[in-house]
Design a protein around this motif. Structure first.
Motif, PDB file in Angstrom:
ATOM      1  N   TYR A  46       0.850  -1.177   0.000  1.00 34.84           N
ATOM      2  CA  TYR A  46       0.000   0.000   0.000  1.00 34.84           C
ATOM      3  C   TYR A  46       0.891   1.234   0.000  1.00 34.84           C
ATOM      4  N   ASN A  47       0.537   2.208  -0.809  1.00 32.46           N
ATOM      5  CA  ASN A  47       1.308   3.437  -0.963  1.00 32.46           C
ATOM      6  C   ASN A  47       0.573   4.566  -0.240  1.00 32.46           C
ATOM      7  N   LEU A  48       1.226   5.218   0.693  1.00 32.78           N
ATOM      8  CA  LEU A  48       0.606   6.291   1.472  1.00 32.78           C
ATOM      9  C   LEU A  48       0.056   7.398   0.572  1.00 32.78           C
ATOM     10  N   ALA A  49       0.739   7.705  -0.513  1.00 31.57           N
ATOM     11  CA  ALA A  49       0.290   8.775  -1.406  1.00 31.57           C
ATOM     12  C   ALA A  49      -1.014   8.424  -2.114  1.00 31.57           C
ATOM     13  N   ASN A  50      -1.215   7.153  -2.445  1.00 31.38           N
ATOM     14  CA  ASN A  50      -2.383   6.737  -3.224  1.00 31.38           C
ATOM     15  C   ASN A  50      -3.493   6.107  -2.389  1.00 31.38           C
ATOM     16  N   GLU A  51      -3.145   5.568  -1.214  1.00 29.81           N
ATOM     17  CA  GLU A  51      -4.133   4.834  -0.415  1.00 29.81           C
ATOM     18  C   GLU A  51      -4.089   5.231   1.069  1.00 29.81           C
ATOM     19  N   PRO A  52      -4.218   6.523   1.371  1.00 28.42           N
ATOM     20  CA  PRO A  52      -4.105   6.950   2.767  1.00 28.42           C
ATOM     21  C   PRO A  52      -5.167   6.335   3.679  1.00 28.42           C
ATOM     22  N   ALA A  53      -6.343   6.035   3.141  1.00 29.38           N
ATOM     23  CA  ALA A  53      -7.415   5.461   3.960  1.00 29.38           C
ATOM     24  C   ALA A  53      -7.030   4.090   4.509  1.00 29.38           C
ATOM     25  N   VAL A  54      -6.261   3.311   3.745  1.00 32.77           N
ATOM     26  CA  VAL A  54      -5.827   1.986   4.201  1.00 32.77           C
ATOM     27  C   VAL A  54      -4.928   2.133   5.428  1.00 32.77           C
ATOM     28  N   PHE A  55      -4.084   3.156   5.424  1.00 27.41           N
ATOM     29  CA  PHE A  55      -3.185   3.423   6.555  1.00 27.41           C
ATOM     30  C   PHE A  55      -3.999   3.849   7.777  1.00 27.41           C
ATOM     31  N   ALA A  56      -4.985   4.719   7.551  1.00 31.38           N
ATOM     32  CA  ALA A  56      -5.809   5.221   8.654  1.00 31.38           C
ATOM     33  C   ALA A  56      -6.690   4.121   9.235  1.00 31.38           C
ATOM     34  N   VAL A  61      -0.890  -0.080  11.960  1.00 22.15           N
ATOM     35  CA  VAL A  61      -0.107   0.902  11.201  1.00 22.15           C
ATOM     36  C   VAL A  61      -0.396   2.305  11.714  1.00 22.15           C
ATOM     37  N   ASN A  62      -1.658   2.579  11.991  1.00 23.26           N
ATOM     38  CA  ASN A  62      -2.047   3.878  12.523  1.00 23.26           C
ATOM     39  C   ASN A  62      -1.331   4.156  13.839  1.00 23.26           C
ATOM     40  N   LYS A  63      -1.228   3.146  14.696  1.00 25.76           N
ATOM     41  CA  LYS A  63      -0.542   3.276  15.984  1.00 25.76           C
ATOM     42  C   LYS A  63       0.941   3.615  15.775  1.00 25.76           C
ATOM     43  N   VAL A  64       1.593   2.899  14.851  1.00 29.63           N
ATOM     44  CA  VAL A  64       3.006   3.154  14.557  1.00 29.63           C
ATOM     45  C   VAL A  64       3.187   4.586  14.054  1.00 29.63           C
ATOM     46  N   LEU A  65       2.320   5.031  13.161  1.00 28.50           N
ATOM     47  CA  LEU A  65       2.441   6.374  12.602  1.00 28.50           C
ATOM     48  C   LEU A  65       2.226   7.446  13.674  1.00 28.50           C
ATOM     49  N   HIS A  66       1.283   7.227  14.577  1.00 25.63           N
ATOM     50  CA  HIS A  66       1.048   8.203  15.642  1.00 25.63           C
ATOM     51  C   HIS A  66       2.214   8.255  16.634  1.00 25.63           C
ATOM     52  N   GLU A  67       2.818   7.101  16.908  1.00 26.95           N
ATOM     53  CA  GLU A  67       3.910   7.045  17.884  1.00 26.95           C
ATOM     54  C   GLU A  67       5.258   7.474  17.301  1.00 26.95           C
ATOM     55  N   LYS A  68       5.517   7.112  16.036  1.00 22.34           N
ATOM     56  CA  LYS A  68       6.851   7.313  15.467  1.00 22.34           C
ATOM     57  C   LYS A  68       6.882   8.209  14.236  1.00 22.34           C
ATOM     58  N   GLY A  69       5.726   8.509  13.672  1.00 22.01           N
ATOM     59  CA  GLY A  69       5.660   9.363  12.497  1.00 22.01           C
ATOM     60  C   GLY A  69       5.962   8.610  11.209  1.00 22.01           C
ATOM     61  N   PRO A  70       5.917   9.328  10.087  1.00 16.91           N
ATOM     62  CA  PRO A  70       6.090   8.690   8.778  1.00 16.91           C
ATOM     63  C   PRO A  70       7.482   8.114   8.537  1.00 16.91           C
ATOM     64  N   ASP A  71       8.474   8.502   9.361  1.00 14.55           N
ATOM     65  CA  ASP A  71       9.811   7.926   9.202  1.00 14.55           C
ATOM     66  C   ASP A  71       9.840   6.443   9.557  1.00 14.55           C
ATOM     67  N   ALA A  72       8.798   5.941  10.211  1.00 15.43           N
ATOM     68  CA  ALA A  72       8.721   4.518  10.560  1.00 15.43           C
ATOM     69  C   ALA A  72       8.341   3.668   9.347  1.00 15.43           C
ATOM     70  N   LEU A  73       7.912   4.326   8.262  1.00 11.87           N
ATOM     71  CA  LEU A  73       7.555   3.586   7.050  1.00 11.87           C
ATOM     72  C   LEU A  73       8.807   3.194   6.295  1.00 11.87           C
ATOM     73  N   PRO A  74       8.804   2.073   5.620  1.00 13.47           N
ATOM     74  CA  PRO A  74       7.707   1.128   5.472  1.00 13.47           C
ATOM     75  C   PRO A  74       7.477   0.300   6.741  1.00 13.47           C
ATOM     76  N   VAL A  75       6.223  -0.108   6.900  1.00 17.11           N
ATOM     77  CA  VAL A  75       5.829  -1.004   7.986  1.00 17.11           C
ATOM     78  C   VAL A  75       5.338  -2.293   7.348  1.00 17.11           C
ATOM     79  N   THR A  76       5.811  -3.423   7.874  1.00 14.88           N
ATOM     80  CA  THR A  76       5.398  -4.726   7.350  1.00 14.88           C
ATOM     81  C   THR A  76       4.596  -5.453   8.412  1.00 14.88           C
ATOM     82  N   LEU A  77       3.435  -5.965   8.008  1.00 11.27           N
ATOM     83  CA  LEU A  77       2.592  -6.775   8.880  1.00 11.27           C
ATOM     84  C   LEU A  77       2.621  -8.220   8.409  1.00 11.27           C
ATOM     85  N   LEU A  78       2.723  -9.123   9.352  1.00  6.56           N
ATOM     86  CA  LEU A  78       2.611 -10.561   9.090  1.00  6.56           C
ATOM     87  C   LEU A  78       1.374 -11.025   9.838  1.00  6.56           C
TER      88      LEU A  78
END
Length: 117
Positions: A46-56, A61-78
């Protein structure tokens, strides 16, 4: 079967493999994802520029972004759990998670020989 989701930072296109100077890491990742998709594995990017709703909408992922900001990207989920932040998974990690050989993730161009006549 395992499910992998990779949440990319904002990229110029879905794979990030475009423009005048291409990051070799993005090329490797695009190639590995394509190879796994061709084999029927459940992997998505998923690309933040094209699919921001998926991130939200994704709580992890939302938790990581709130705690660490966009520098934490990319984030991988298993299977819905964060397994990697700030870097793309290696081919070794992808192979382990999908129980395939690392060589299966490298798309090689066919060895074509031309005969001059």
């Amino acid at each position: 079967m395992n499910k992998i989701e990779i949440f990319d930072p904002a990229l110029c296109c879905p794979t990030g493999v475009c423009g005048p100077s291409v990051d070799p890491e993005l090329t490797r990742m695009a190639s590995a994802v394509f190879a796994l998709e061709k084999k029927g594995f459940d992997i998505k990017r998923y690309n933040l520029a094209n699919e921001p709703a998926v991130f939200a909408d994704n709580k992890e992922v939302n938790k990581v972004l709130h705690e660490k900001g966009p520098d934490a990207l990319p984030v991988t989920l298993l299977n819905g759990a964060v397994v990697k932040e700030g870097k793309y998974p290696s081919n070794d990690e992808l192979a382990q998670w999908f129980e395939v050989k690392v060589e299966d993730l490298d798309l090689k161009k066919p060895n074509v020989k031309f005969k001059l006549i």
